[in-house]
Design an enzyme around this catalytic site. Structure first.
Site, PDB file in Angstrom:
ATOM      1  N   GLU A  27       0.459  -0.869  -0.081  1.00 49.08           N
ATOM      2  CA  GLU A  27      -0.401  -0.007   0.189  1.00 49.08           C
ATOM      3  C   GLU A  27       0.933   0.645  -0.211  1.00 49.08           C
ATOM      4  O   GLU A  27       0.715   2.508  -0.285  1.00 49.08           O
ATOM      5  CB  GLU A  27      -1.066   0.291   0.876  1.00 49.08           C
ATOM      6  CG  GLU A  27      -2.179  -0.106   1.220  1.00 49.08           C
ATOM      7  CD  GLU A  27      -1.984  -1.739   0.842  1.00 49.08           C
ATOM      8  OE1 GLU A  27      -1.759  -2.370   0.858  1.00 49.08           O
ATOM      9  OE2 GLU A  27      -3.524  -2.330   0.042  1.00 49.08           O
TER      10      GLU A  27
ATOM     11  N   TYR B 228       3.532   2.278   2.167  1.00 48.97           N
ATOM     12  CA  TYR B 228       3.963   2.447   3.149  1.00 48.97           C
ATOM     13  C   TYR B 228       5.604   2.156   3.112  1.00 48.97           C
ATOM     14  O   TYR B 228       5.963   1.027   2.211  1.00 48.97           O
ATOM     15  CB  TYR B 228       2.993   1.646   4.481  1.00 48.97           C
ATOM     16  CG  TYR B 228       1.745   1.751   4.701  1.00 48.97           C
ATOM     17  CD1 TYR B 228       1.964   3.174   5.156  1.00 48.97           C
ATOM     18  CD2 TYR B 228       0.819   1.098   4.327  1.00 48.97           C
ATOM     19  CE1 TYR B 228       0.332   3.624   5.565  1.00 48.97           C
ATOM     20  CE2 TYR B 228      -0.636   1.437   4.461  1.00 48.97           C
ATOM     21  CZ  TYR B 228      -0.753   3.173   4.918  1.00 48.97           C
ATOM     22  OH  TYR B 228      -2.007   3.304   5.686  1.00 48.97           O
TER      23      TYR B 228
ATOM     24  N   ARG C  15       1.997  -9.081   4.256  1.00 48.59           N
ATOM     25  CA  ARG C  15       0.867  -7.905   2.971  1.00 48.59           C
ATOM     26  C   ARG C  15       2.041  -7.256   2.132  1.00 48.59           C
ATOM     27  O   ARG C  15       2.602  -6.646   2.038  1.00 48.59           O
ATOM     28  CB  ARG C  15       0.532  -6.900   3.766  1.00 48.59           C
ATOM     29  CG  ARG C  15      -0.868  -6.596   3.016  1.00 48.59           C
ATOM     30  CD  ARG C  15      -2.831  -6.817   3.180  1.00 48.59           C
ATOM     31  NE  ARG C  15      -3.300  -6.243   3.018  1.00 48.59           N
ATOM     32  CZ  ARG C  15      -3.909  -4.989   2.819  1.00 48.59           C
ATOM     33  NH1 ARG C  15      -3.819  -4.844   4.203  1.00 48.59           N
ATOM     34  NH2 ARG C  15      -4.585  -4.222   2.828  1.00 48.59           N
TER      35      ARG C  15
ATOM     36  N   HIS D 283      -1.689   4.408  -1.481  1.00 49.42           N
ATOM     37  CA  HIS D 283      -3.047   4.926  -1.376  1.00 49.42           C
ATOM     38  C   HIS D 283      -2.885   6.538  -1.995  1.00 49.42           C
ATOM     39  O   HIS D 283      -3.802   6.767  -2.416  1.00 49.42           O
ATOM     40  CB  HIS D 283      -2.595   5.665  -0.119  1.00 49.42           C
ATOM     41  CG  HIS D 283      -2.725   4.621   1.358  1.00 49.42           C
ATOM     42  ND1 HIS D 283      -3.873   3.840   1.566  1.00 49.42           N
ATOM     43  CD2 HIS D 283      -2.094   4.521   2.289  1.00 49.42           C
ATOM     44  CE1 HIS D 283      -4.365   3.516   2.129  1.00 49.42           C
ATOM     45  NE2 HIS D 283      -2.913   3.294   2.959  1.00 49.42           N
TER      46      HIS D 283
ATOM     47  N   GLN E 190     -18.212   6.119   4.130  1.00 48.79           N
ATOM     48  CA  GLN E 190     -18.656   7.056   4.743  1.00 48.79           C
ATOM     49  C   GLN E 190     -18.155   7.467   6.200  1.00 48.79           C
ATOM     50  O   GLN E 190     -18.422   7.936   7.037  1.00 48.79           O
ATOM     51  CB  GLN E 190     -20.076   8.008   4.953  1.00 48.79           C
ATOM     52  CG  GLN E 190     -20.217   8.243   2.640  1.00 48.79           C
ATOM     53  CD  GLN E 190     -21.571   8.727   2.730  1.00 48.79           C
ATOM     54  OE1 GLN E 190     -22.151   7.618   1.968  1.00 48.79           O
ATOM     55  NE2 GLN E 190     -22.544   9.695   3.281  1.00 48.79           N
TER      56      GLN E 190
HETATM   57  P1  NAP Z   1     -25.945  19.027  -2.008  1.00 46.94           P
HETATM   58  O1  NAP Z   1     -25.163  18.055  -2.349  1.00 46.94           O
HETATM   59  O2  NAP Z   1     -26.489  19.670  -1.371  1.00 46.94           O
HETATM   60  O3  NAP Z   1     -26.132  19.665  -2.894  1.00 46.94           O
HETATM   61  C1  NAP Z   1     -27.240  20.375  -3.737  1.00 46.94           C
HETATM   62  C2  NAP Z   1     -26.631  21.161  -5.221  1.00 46.94           C
HETATM   63  O4  NAP Z   1     -27.672  21.848  -5.576  1.00 46.94           O
HETATM   64  C3  NAP Z   1     -26.225  22.034  -4.542  1.00 46.94           C
HETATM   65  O5  NAP Z   1     -24.922  22.352  -5.806  1.00 46.94           O
HETATM   66  C4  NAP Z   1     -26.420  23.530  -4.439  1.00 46.94           C
HETATM   67  O6  NAP Z   1     -26.206  24.145  -5.272  1.00 46.94           O
HETATM   68  C5  NAP Z   1     -27.988  23.778  -5.420  1.00 46.94           C
HETATM   69  N1  NAP Z   1     -29.193  24.177  -5.577  1.00 46.94           N
HETATM   70  C6  NAP Z   1     -29.584  23.965  -4.468  1.00 46.94           C
HETATM   71  N2  NAP Z   1     -30.432  25.188  -4.024  1.00 46.94           N
HETATM   72  C7  NAP Z   1     -30.879  25.096  -5.133  1.00 46.94           C
HETATM   73  C8  NAP Z   1     -31.635  26.377  -5.392  1.00 46.94           C
HETATM   74  N3  NAP Z   1     -32.715  27.049  -5.095  1.00 46.94           N
HETATM   75  N4  NAP Z   1     -31.498  26.571  -7.375  1.00 46.94           N
HETATM   76  C9  NAP Z   1     -30.656  25.736  -7.820  1.00 46.94           C
HETATM   77  N5  NAP Z   1     -29.103  25.222  -7.056  1.00 46.94           N
HETATM   78  C10 NAP Z   1     -29.531  25.250  -5.737  1.00 46.94           C
HETATM   79  O7  NAP Z   1     -27.566  17.964  -2.184  1.00 46.94           O
HETATM   80  P2  NAP Z   1     -27.352  16.708  -3.480  1.00 46.94           P
HETATM   81  O8  NAP Z   1     -26.414  16.938  -4.297  1.00 46.94           O
HETATM   82  O9  NAP Z   1     -29.140  16.043  -3.353  1.00 46.94           O
HETATM   83  O10 NAP Z   1     -27.389  15.648  -2.092  1.00 46.94           O
HETATM   84  C11 NAP Z   1     -27.543  15.613  -1.157  1.00 46.94           C
HETATM   85  C12 NAP Z   1     -26.933  14.578   0.063  1.00 46.94           C
HETATM   86  O11 NAP Z   1     -26.802  12.822  -0.794  1.00 46.94           O
HETATM   87  C13 NAP Z   1     -25.697  15.402   0.593  1.00 46.94           C
HETATM   88  O12 NAP Z   1     -25.403  15.336   1.582  1.00 46.94           O
HETATM   89  C14 NAP Z   1     -24.790  14.983  -0.551  1.00 46.94           C
HETATM   90  O13 NAP Z   1     -23.544  14.556  -0.067  1.00 46.94           O
HETATM   91  C15 NAP Z   1     -24.998  12.989  -0.040  1.00 46.94           C
HETATM   92  N6  NAP Z   1     -24.478  12.515  -1.298  1.00 46.94           N
HETATM   93  C16 NAP Z   1     -23.473  11.318  -0.969  1.00 46.94           C
HETATM   94  C17 NAP Z   1     -23.155  10.816  -1.787  1.00 46.94           C
HETATM   95  C18 NAP Z   1     -21.523   9.868  -1.627  1.00 46.94           C
HETATM   96  O14 NAP Z   1     -21.543   9.851  -2.481  1.00 46.94           O
HETATM   97  N7  NAP Z   1     -20.786  10.024  -0.557  1.00 46.94           N
HETATM   98  C19 NAP Z   1     -23.425  10.742  -3.373  1.00 46.94           C
HETATM   99  C20 NAP Z   1     -24.685  12.036  -3.729  1.00 46.94           C
HETATM  100  C21 NAP Z   1     -25.963  12.343  -2.306  1.00 46.94           C
HETATM  101  P3  NAP Z   1     -25.621  26.147  -5.145  1.00 46.94           P
HETATM  102  O15 NAP Z   1     -27.471  26.086  -4.148  1.00 46.94           O
HETATM  103  O16 NAP Z   1     -24.478  26.875  -4.672  1.00 46.94           O
HETATM  104  O17 NAP Z   1     -26.909  26.294  -5.904  1.00 46.94           O
HETATM  105 FE1  SF4 Z   2     -18.012   1.338   6.094  1.00 43.20          FE
HETATM  106 FE2  SF4 Z   2     -20.453   0.854   6.233  1.00 43.20          FE
HETATM  107 FE3  SF4 Z   2     -20.028   2.047   4.359  1.00 43.20          FE
HETATM  108 FE4  SF4 Z   2     -18.993  -0.547   4.705  1.00 43.20          FE
HETATM  109  S1  SF4 Z   2     -21.038   0.650   5.041  1.00 43.20           S
HETATM  110  S2  SF4 Z   2     -17.954   0.874   3.757  1.00 43.20           S
HETATM  111  S3  SF4 Z   2     -18.209  -0.276   6.844  1.00 43.20           S
HETATM  112  S4  SF4 Z   2     -19.305   3.064   6.988  1.00 43.20           S
END
Ligand code: NAP
Ligand code: SF4
Length: 671
Positions: free
Chosen positions: A166, A168, A216, A254, A341
């Site tokens: 990895e 290291y 590893r 990494h 996450q």
């Molecule tokens: P988000 O990450 O909060 O993004 C919302 C987007 O909409 C922003 O780009 C925002 O930018 C825009 N927006 C908000 N109000 C608006 C308006 N009135 N008019 C135009 N644009 C507007 O929300 P999301 O994409 O819906 O995701 C929801 C949650 O799921 C988030 O917490 C995200 O991190 C999570 N998520 C995580 C993953 C992952 O892989 N970890 C994948 C998908 C989603 P502006 O307001 O600046 O324009």
């Molecule tokens: Fe990590 Fe749990 Fe997501 Fe699996 S489901 S990647 S253990 S947070």
């Protein structure tokens, strides 16, 4: 299906291992401070109870210089060894599991200014340039590995795993890209193997024949200037001859810009490389990365890819994985969805690891479920992730639970996420949760929209988990037929258009762009497609061909009003993968804009500099966040019915599944 191969015993050195499953090393953050030893013990005991073959701890450094962070755990004193005696004794009392301590010297990946390496070459992912370790200090570092191994033996561990991959410290000596030395520790292949070989040889001399020595080994660098297979095979043989009795597969550095454990990596993606390793040594080998189901383990073992299979995150998701597999109850396993996450994203933010699908991970005692003496009739309104998880906890506590779902399937936003390439496992979570609810006596009423409080009058308590709906911004032209929400796009499962503009650039917008690109290129989630997409060619030195641009027919632009970066909410350990993928496809991103209007041909925006731009658009997708759906709240308040509001219905802003599930657990535990 019976997992016959999985539950065959295996001889490792002189030790008999109960089965072929390894709980791989996973740093939880509990290792770093001895005051957490009881919590760490509970974490391991919970997994040992289910009978996993070998448990490997998170990485401990053999000395202070090798620590990953200034306060990370070391294993270098009698005091530490004594504290670990209770841990190993309790693990052994819980079942047949063997437990190995992982020794990890981070080398130039150390996040402190005194990091050391083979040569003075900075890594691209840390801010500190390491000092090149002088020869006498290389020897004293080997002594530190030996001393830590002896301490581990005194502490009751059955062996140690030496982290040699990895990217290291030990890997930094093996690889010519980071080892430019001209002394006995660098230059020729023989010299570059010397550090790993000496560490194993000298530990073996001191610990005797019965202590398991796992190494590893880096079998695939995933760097264009990485090691050739001939060098790796030579190294593996030398490590075996030095006294190792188990080889684990190390995939990538990494700093590699290829995903190795993200959700887009197909299951068992690298087991063919472990199979090649198995051909060159006579000791057992372990395959790892992206195993999360008993079926995949059994298949890889049956195809002689490996002698054991290692999983780390799936044990956070479900401590009882092994017991459920042994009893042929794989649908009862809470699957890890590889989101990172709550585990790796936490660790890389200096927080204790947990798990998105199992918030009790690493806090086992705090969340011990007890049966209630006051069983209630509870209605859960909404079968998204929050509602499903609340229902499960309530059922386990002995309440009677009915779930009302307006739609015809469970999952809400999580169901939509499951349609994104590489996120199919999300659908398996939904299958697991809903089948567990059924098994525990819960009832799900589909196509039943609860609109009035009197419909819930027979219940003692109501959980409102009605989730969210996509936010619809106020932009002239938004009612045109080529403007759709992400929800509509994903449910339709088809789209037309080449010039595509996405309103919003958060996590969902990035997911939607990925969906469009993969659908358009007809890429599926098979191992050959994944290898092709990322340029993996296992026969090349380093296993990687450079791909700087991927051709696509689509012209995609993501827009955002604020100055936030692209996909701001994406995880620390996975966000880079999504951003890199979009960049390689030429996806554009413009922030600090103002929306002016949408017509049937373009979307008009004003940029930060005040210019008016017209972006051609034959498809506009709205990914502008969400708003809570909680109409029931005021109605229940009028009737004074006790209720709890959870998940997106409670708080839509930046809500994700991690918060929603944690919310569900916290509320349901108290009822
Ligand atoms: P988000 O990450 O909060 O993004 C919302 C987007 O909409 C922003 O780009 C925002 O930018 C825009 N927006 C908000 N109000 C608006 C308006 N009135 N008019 C135009 N644009 C507007 O929300 P999301 O994409 O819906 O995701 C929801 C949650 O799921 C988030 O917490 C995200 O991190 C999570 N998520 C995580 C993953 C992952 O892989 N970890 C994948 C998908 C989603 P502006 O307001 O600046 O324009
Ligand atoms: Fe990590 Fe749990 Fe997501 Fe699996 S489901 S990647 S253990 S947070």
């Amino acid at each position: 299906m019976n997992y016959l191969k999985t539950f065959e015993k295996l001889k490792v050195g002189t030790q008999l291992i109960d089965n072929r499953i390894v709980m791989g090393s996973m740093h939880t953050g509990l290792e770093d401070d001895l005051s957490n030893i009881n919590q760490l013990t509970e974490y391991f005991v919970e997994r040992a109870k289910s009978g996993v073959g070998i448990i490997i701890t998170g990485g401990y450094s053999p000395n202070r210089l090798g620590r990953l962070t200034p306060f990370a755990g070391t294993f270098n004193s009698q005091k530490i060894a004594i504290a670990h005696k209770t841990l190993t004794a309790q693990v052994h009392a819980a079942g047949p599991s063997k437990i190995l301590l992982q020794l990890l010297h981070a080398g130039r990946y150390s996040y402190h200014p005194f990091s050391v390496s083979a040569s003075r070459i900075k890594s691209p992912i840390t801010p500190f340039t390491p000092f090149a370790l002088p020869g006498w200090m290389v020897k004293s570092t080997i002594n530190d590995f030996v001393k830590s191994s002896l301490l581990a033996q005194q502490a009751g561990y059955n062996g140690v795993e030496i982290m040699g991959s990895e990217g290291y410290f030990i890997h930094q000596f093996f690889s010519p890209r980071t080892n430019k030395r001209s002394d006995e520790w660098g230059g020729s292949l023989e010299n570059r193997c010397r550090l790993g070989v000496e560490i194993i040889q000298q530990i073996r001399e001191k610990v005797g024949p019965d202590f398991i020595l796992a190494f590893r080994i880096p079998i695939l660098d995933l760097l264009t200037d990485g090691s050739s297979w001939d060098d790796i095979a030579y190294y593996a043989k030398k490590i075996q001859a030095a006294g190792a009795n188990l080889l684990n597969s190390g995939i990538g550095w990494h700093e590699s810009r290829v995903p190795t454990i993200g959700s887009m990596v197909p299951h068992a993606a690298f087991s063919s490389v472990t199979k090649d390793l198995k051909m060159v040594v006579d000791i057992p080998v372990i395959a790892s990365n992206r195993f999360n189901e008993p079926e995949q383990i059994e298949k890889a073992l049956s195809e002689s890819c490996a002698d054991m299979i290692s999983m780390a995150r799936p044990f956070l998701a479900d401590p009882a994985f092994v017991e459920k597999a042994r009893n042929n109850k794989s649908l009862q396993i809470n699957p890890c969805i590889a989101c990172n996450q709550a585990c790796l994203d936490h660790i890389f933010s200096q927080k204790r690891a947990s798990c998105l699908v199992n918030p009790t991970a690493c806090e086992e005692k705090k969340w011990t479920l007890t049966k209630t003496m006051d069983s209630k009739k509870i209605a859960v309104v909404g079968a998204g992730v929050a509602g499903l998880n609340a229902a499960l906890v309530l059922l386990k506590k002995g309440h009677q639970v009915s779930i009302y779902e307006a739609g015809s399937e469970v999952g809400g936003q999580f169901q939509l996420a499951g349609l994104i390439p590489g996120k199919k496992d999300y659908l398996k979570s939904l299958l697991h949760w809903s089948s567990e609810i059924k098994r525990l006596g819960g009832i799900i009423h589909f196509n039943t929209k609860i609109q009035e409080a009197h419909e819930l009058q027979n219940y003692d308590h109501v959980i409102i988990s009605t989730g969210v709906k996509p936010r619809i911004p106020q932009i002239p032209g938004l009612d045109l037929s080529h403007v759709i929400t992400y929800e509509k796009l994903l449910k339709a499962n088809t789209f037309s258009g080449k010039n595509i503009v996405i309103i919003g650039a958060g996590g969902i917008a990035v997911d939607v762009a990925t969906y469009l690109l993969h659908r358009s290129a007809k890429i599926d989630t098979s191992i050959p497609d994944f290898y092709k997409h990322w340029g993996i060619e296992t026969k090349l030195a380093g296993g990687l061909k450079k791909i700087s641009r991927i051709e696509t027919d689509l012209n995609i632009t993501l827009l955002q009003r604020s100055d936030r970066s692209l996909g701001k909410g994406l995880g620390k350990t996975t966000g880079w993968i999504h951003r890199l993928d979009l960049k390689k496809h030429g996806v554009k991103f413009i922030n600090q804009i103002e929306y002016k209007k949408i017509t049937s041909e373009f979307i008009e925006i004003q940029t930060r500099k005040g210019d008016i731009q017209r972006l051609p658009a034959d498809l506009v997708i709205v990914c502008a966040g969400q708003e809570s759906q909680k109409d029931l709240v005021s109605k229940l308040e009028e009737t004074k019915k006790p209720y709890s509001l959870i998940g997106g219905a409670h708080h839509a802003g930046e809500l994700d599944a991690k918060k929603a599930i944690k919310d569900a657990f916290e509320v349901s535990f108290k009822i």
